[in-house]
Design an enzyme around this catalytic site. Structure first.
Site, PDB file in Angstrom:
ATOM      1  N   ASP A 183      -9.785  -9.316   9.278  1.00 42.32           N
ATOM      2  CA  ASP A 183      -9.350  -7.682   8.924  1.00 42.32           C
ATOM      3  C   ASP A 183     -10.160  -6.690   9.195  1.00 42.32           C
ATOM      4  O   ASP A 183      -9.745  -5.759   9.512  1.00 42.32           O
ATOM      5  CB  ASP A 183      -8.663  -7.920   7.326  1.00 42.32           C
TER       6      ASP A 183
ATOM      7  N   ARG B  54       1.543 -12.181  -0.134  1.00 46.26           N
ATOM      8  CA  ARG B  54       0.176 -12.418   0.244  1.00 46.26           C
ATOM      9  C   ARG B  54      -0.498 -13.582  -0.198  1.00 46.26           C
ATOM     10  O   ARG B  54      -0.176 -14.280  -1.332  1.00 46.26           O
ATOM     11  CB  ARG B  54      -0.739 -11.284  -0.201  1.00 46.26           C
TER      12      ARG B  54
ATOM     13  N   TYR C 202      -1.383  -3.512  -7.154  1.00 48.67           N
ATOM     14  CA  TYR C 202      -1.235  -4.476  -5.871  1.00 48.67           C
ATOM     15  C   TYR C 202      -2.314  -4.465  -4.827  1.00 48.67           C
ATOM     16  O   TYR C 202      -3.111  -3.262  -4.770  1.00 48.67           O
ATOM     17  CB  TYR C 202       0.032  -3.827  -4.947  1.00 48.67           C
TER      18      TYR C 202
ATOM     19  N   ARG D 287       0.619  -1.250   0.068  1.00 48.54           N
ATOM     20  CA  ARG D 287       0.124   0.028  -0.046  1.00 48.54           C
ATOM     21  C   ARG D 287       0.838   1.162   0.015  1.00 48.54           C
ATOM     22  O   ARG D 287       1.762   1.189   0.634  1.00 48.54           O
ATOM     23  CB  ARG D 287      -1.053   0.008   1.264  1.00 48.54           C
TER      24      ARG D 287
ATOM     25  N   HIS E 195     -10.635  -1.719  11.583  1.00 50.55           N
ATOM     26  CA  HIS E 195      -9.668  -2.347  11.277  1.00 50.55           C
ATOM     27  C   HIS E 195      -9.527  -3.642  12.387  1.00 50.55           C
ATOM     28  O   HIS E 195      -8.522  -3.644  12.886  1.00 50.55           O
ATOM     29  CB  HIS E 195      -8.504  -1.717  11.027  1.00 50.55           C
TER      30      HIS E 195
ATOM     31  N   LYS F 177      -9.636  -2.105   1.780  1.00 49.93           N
ATOM     32  CA  LYS F 177      -9.456  -0.784   2.484  1.00 49.93           C
ATOM     33  C   LYS F 177     -10.281   0.436   2.137  1.00 49.93           C
ATOM     34  O   LYS F 177     -10.701   1.293   2.995  1.00 49.93           O
ATOM     35  CB  LYS F 177      -7.825  -0.242   2.763  1.00 49.93           C
TER      36      LYS F 177
ATOM     37  N   CYS G 167       0.447  -7.648  12.028  1.00 49.50           N
ATOM     38  CA  CYS G 167       0.920  -7.781  13.534  1.00 49.50           C
ATOM     39  C   CYS G 167       0.163  -8.995  13.887  1.00 49.50           C
ATOM     40  O   CYS G 167      -0.139  -9.176  15.074  1.00 49.50           O
ATOM     41  CB  CYS G 167       0.479  -6.610  14.350  1.00 49.50           C
TER      42      CYS G 167
ATOM     43  N   SER H 215      -1.605  -3.416  10.607  1.00 54.28           N
ATOM     44  CA  SER H 215      -1.283  -4.609   9.341  1.00 54.28           C
ATOM     45  C   SER H 215       0.048  -5.179   9.919  1.00 54.28           C
ATOM     46  O   SER H 215       0.884  -4.743  10.368  1.00 54.28           O
ATOM     47  CB  SER H 215      -1.205  -3.674   8.145  1.00 54.28           C
TER      48      SER H 215
HETATM   49  C1  OXD Z   1      -3.472  -4.302   5.593  1.00 60.60           C
HETATM   50  C2  OXD Z   1      -4.059  -5.541   5.025  1.00 60.60           C
HETATM   51  O1  OXD Z   1      -2.370  -3.726   5.034  1.00 60.60           O
HETATM   52  O2  OXD Z   1      -4.845  -6.030   5.599  1.00 60.60           O
HETATM   53  O3  OXD Z   1      -3.900  -3.904   6.675  1.00 60.60           O
HETATM   54  O4  OXD Z   1      -3.756  -5.764   4.055  1.00 60.60           O
HETATM   55 MN    MN Z   2      -5.433  -4.914   7.433  1.00 64.65          MN
END
Ligand code: OXD
Ligand code: MN
Length: 667
Positions: free
Chosen positions: A334, A436, A258, A110, A287, A267, A311, A309
């Site tokens: 998420d 991912r 991406y 991102r 989130h 998002k 974590c 993100s």
């Molecule tokens: C983030 C995702 O970047 O969930 O938080 O992809």
């Molecule tokens: Mn996320």
């Protein structure tokens, strides 16, 4: 044993029969050149037709394809992407219908610095930043300036020679009163296939839109006039821009393929646009993962948890508890949309229908359910590939027990195509740190039976957390809702590779509510909104906690001279022990003691039975509150609030900070 597994034969993708009009000759009564019959065009509502027609004219693709979401359409697109070498099919027998995409090396995460929320007044989007400080909680541009940039500089002819796909999608179950509809236009077939996993998309949504004449969020995405390094992954990294227009429910994303920048349901819609809708409509778009936790007596509670993100939200949401008799089931990993129902219960839905999770670190040890789920119908992006006897599989850091990179019979190509072996010149990592998997949620063995319940699941507890090597204890509970909002507002965490900017930072960054990159409106107003939940009549407020699995200490490695940072807490399945304590607290069990920062487990109340390596000394360190570190923590929080929120800050949050400082002084 390896077994051959060839792809099924699928029909050749053909973009047949474009009508004769070119985008330049379109008039308002025209149908754009379609890859299908015009019956599909008539499936769109009038408002949708108008939107598509306008953007078709702006972007100048060669033709339009309206997605029905069928398996056949998906196969055709995947086949096309394989031919273009955007993706490669995994032929190893461990995988069924799985693909690997390699992106341009400049399009891997991102781009927070190029992501904007556009409103009339800056103060709607960002709180007043102190003179000299730069805004860290979102970027603003005026609607006019952004419109000019997009309409004159970015989108004209951006889809030249490509097909424009129109993706009708629903965030949340189709037709649920909590769901939102979007139409994404894109020139990326990779995005179409990924949106089919991450959202409910296609004919059912078109039918619903026609039936209810529903409004939709307008989502435009183009890979742009390619300036990238790869023919297989067009993109325009220098000119990427991701713009949100909350006042007209519109998102425009240019230049990046991406996922976080291009799967606009995620998002962009489900957090940035949805948070502004949520404020207007009195709910919360967050989130957060959502999990169901059942105790050995069969009683179940649901927990929502916000971590920044990368974590460990996905690992927690799909955890296999180590403590006997406990069960975790996953609603989402998420995003949570939550609102109080007429009985005052906070109910949450997961608006997504897939997992777009960080691959490295996922293994049979850390997340066995997830690893099983990604064996089918999954698109991997930027993981490493393996080649064994000509069959393609995948590898990422953390999978060493499953795939031995030292094995000479396995050739590994890193995410960027470079030959990798642990002893080669290329130091790795083999998989990009932000690589991912994109996999359907329904494939998860422990998906919660209520995960698609249109009413949502009842939330008993909210957790905040982050990566903190020091200062923050394993778990503490806030004194009440207001204190809990303060705890969320004060969150800090080590940055991760989930954003381009994150990979360069090595100190904890302020990431309030794990929403730093995702606020759709100013943080000060967001705090007022969270506090206002308390004032709704008859609400049963969930308890709020903070957790930190990542506290470390420097220890000498047993067989070496050098000192190493080691985690104090074993994490993963053992985190169920913390969830057990949270569960007890939601029953108001007397297992908490007061401390300067909140309520912590009473001595002996955290279940550590069977954790033989965890010494009493380590447990003490997990809960230690070093006064000087907390003094520094509150200083940082104050500085952040002053710099980033200023006069927008609710007085109650200042009061919470003052009270915390006083309690720490008295420690
Ligand atoms: C983030 C995702 O970047 O969930 O938080 O992809
Ligand atoms: Mn996320």
């Amino acid at each position: 044993m390896l077994r051959l597994c060839w792809p099924r034969q699928i029909s050749r993708f053909s973009l047949a029969n474009p009508f004769v009009w070119s985008s330049r000759t379109l008039s308002s009564s025209n149908v754009p050149p379609l890859t299908q019959t015009s019956a599909q065009w008539n499936n769109l509502t009038e408002a949708a037709q108008e939107y598509v027609r306008n953007k078709f004219t702006l972007c100048g693709p060669k033709e339009l394809h309206i997605c029905d979401g069928s398996a056949r359409e998906n196969e055709m697109l995947l086949d096309y992407l394989v031919k273009r070498r955007t993706i490669e099919k995994l032929t190893h027998s461990n995988f069924e219908n799985c693909y690997l995409a390699r992106t341009d090396p400049h399009d891997i995460a991102r781009v927070e610095g190029k992501t904007f929320v556009c409103t009339k007044n800056k103060s709607d989007t960002v709180s007043p930043v102190k003179f000299g400080a730069s805004a860290s909680l979102g970027n603003w541009m005026s609607e006019e300036s952004m419109d000019f940039l997009l309409e004159h500089k970015r989108f004209p002819s951006s889809m030249d020679g490509r097909t424009m796909y129109a993706i009708p999608f629903s965030m949340g179950p189709v037709g649920s009163p909590l769901s939102k509809i979007g139409i994404q236009l894109t020139d990326s077939p990779y995005v179409v296939c990924s949106m089919r996993i991450m959202t409910r998309m296609g004919q059912a949504v078109l039918d619903h839109m026609k039936k209810s004449n529903s409004d939709f969020v307008k989502c435009l995405h183009s890979l742009g006039r390619s300036q990238g390094m790869l023919d297989s992954w067009p993109c325009d990294p220098d000119n990427t821009v991701i713009a949100h227009f909350p006042n007209r429910n519109e998102i425009c994303s240019y230049g990046s393929g991406y996922g976080g920048n291009s799967l606009l349901g995620k998002k962009c819609l489900a957090l940035r646009i949805a948070s502004t809708l949520a404020r207007k409509e009195g709910w919360l778009a967050e989130h957060m993962l959502i999990l169901g936790l059942t105790n050995p007596q069969g009683r179940k509670k649901y927990i929502a948890a916000a971590f920044p993100s990368a974590c460990g939200k996905t690992n927690l949401a799909m955890m296999r508890p180590s403590i006997p008799g406990w069960k975790v089931e996953c609603v989402g990993d998420d995003i949570a949309w939550m609102r109080f129902d007429s009985n005052g219960v906070l109910r949450a839905i997961n608006p997504e229908s897939g997992f777009f999770g960080v691959a490295p670190g996922t293994s049979m040890k850390t997340n066995p359910y997830c690893l099983n789920a990604v064996r089918k119908n999954t698109i991997f992006t930027n993981v490493a590939s393996t080649n064994v006897d000509g069959l393609t599989g995948i590898f990422w850091e953390g999978l060493e027990d499953e795939v031995n990179p030292e094995d000479e019979n396995i050739r590994i190509a890193a995410w960027n195509g470079i030959r990798y072996s642990p002893n080669s010149d290329f130091p790795g990592p083999a998989a990009h740190k932000n690589s991912r998997f994109c996999t359907p949620a329904s494939q998860l063995e422990i998906i919660d039976p209520a995960w698609e319940d249109p009413e949502g699941v009842p939330i008993d507890a909210i957790l905040f957390g982050g990566r903190r090597p020091s200062t923050i204890p394993l778990v503490y509970e806030s004194f009440d809702w207001t204190h809990g909002v303060f705890v969320g507002a004060s969150m800090r965490s080590m940055a991760t590779a989930a954003s381009i900017e994150g990979s360069a930072t090595t100190r904890p960054v302020h990431d309030p509510f794990a929403m730093k990159p995702f606020f759709g409106y100013s943080f000060g107003k967001y705090l007022h909104h969270w506090l206002s939940m308390r004032d709704k009549p008859g609400v049963k407020l969930p308890k709020i906690f903070h957790v930190n699995w990542f506290r470390t200490e420097r220890r000498r490695h047993p067989h070496a001279e050098e000192m190493k940072e080691v985690f104090l807490w074993p994490g993963f399945g053992e985190n169920s022990r913390v969830l057990e304590w949270v569960f007890k607290r939601t029953d108001n069990e007397d297992v908490a003691r007061s401390s300067a920062i909140g309520l912590m487990p009473k001595h002996g109340s955290l279940n550590v039975k069977g954790l033989d390596e965890l010494t009493a000394d380590t447990i003490e360190k997990l809960f230690m509150l070093p006064k000087s570190e907390w003094q520094l923590e509150t200083e940082k929080i104050r500085e952040f609030f002053l710099n980033q929120v200023g006069d927008d800050m609710p007085q109650e949050i200042w009061d919470q900070l003052d009270a915390l400082e006083q309690r720490i002084e008295a420690m």
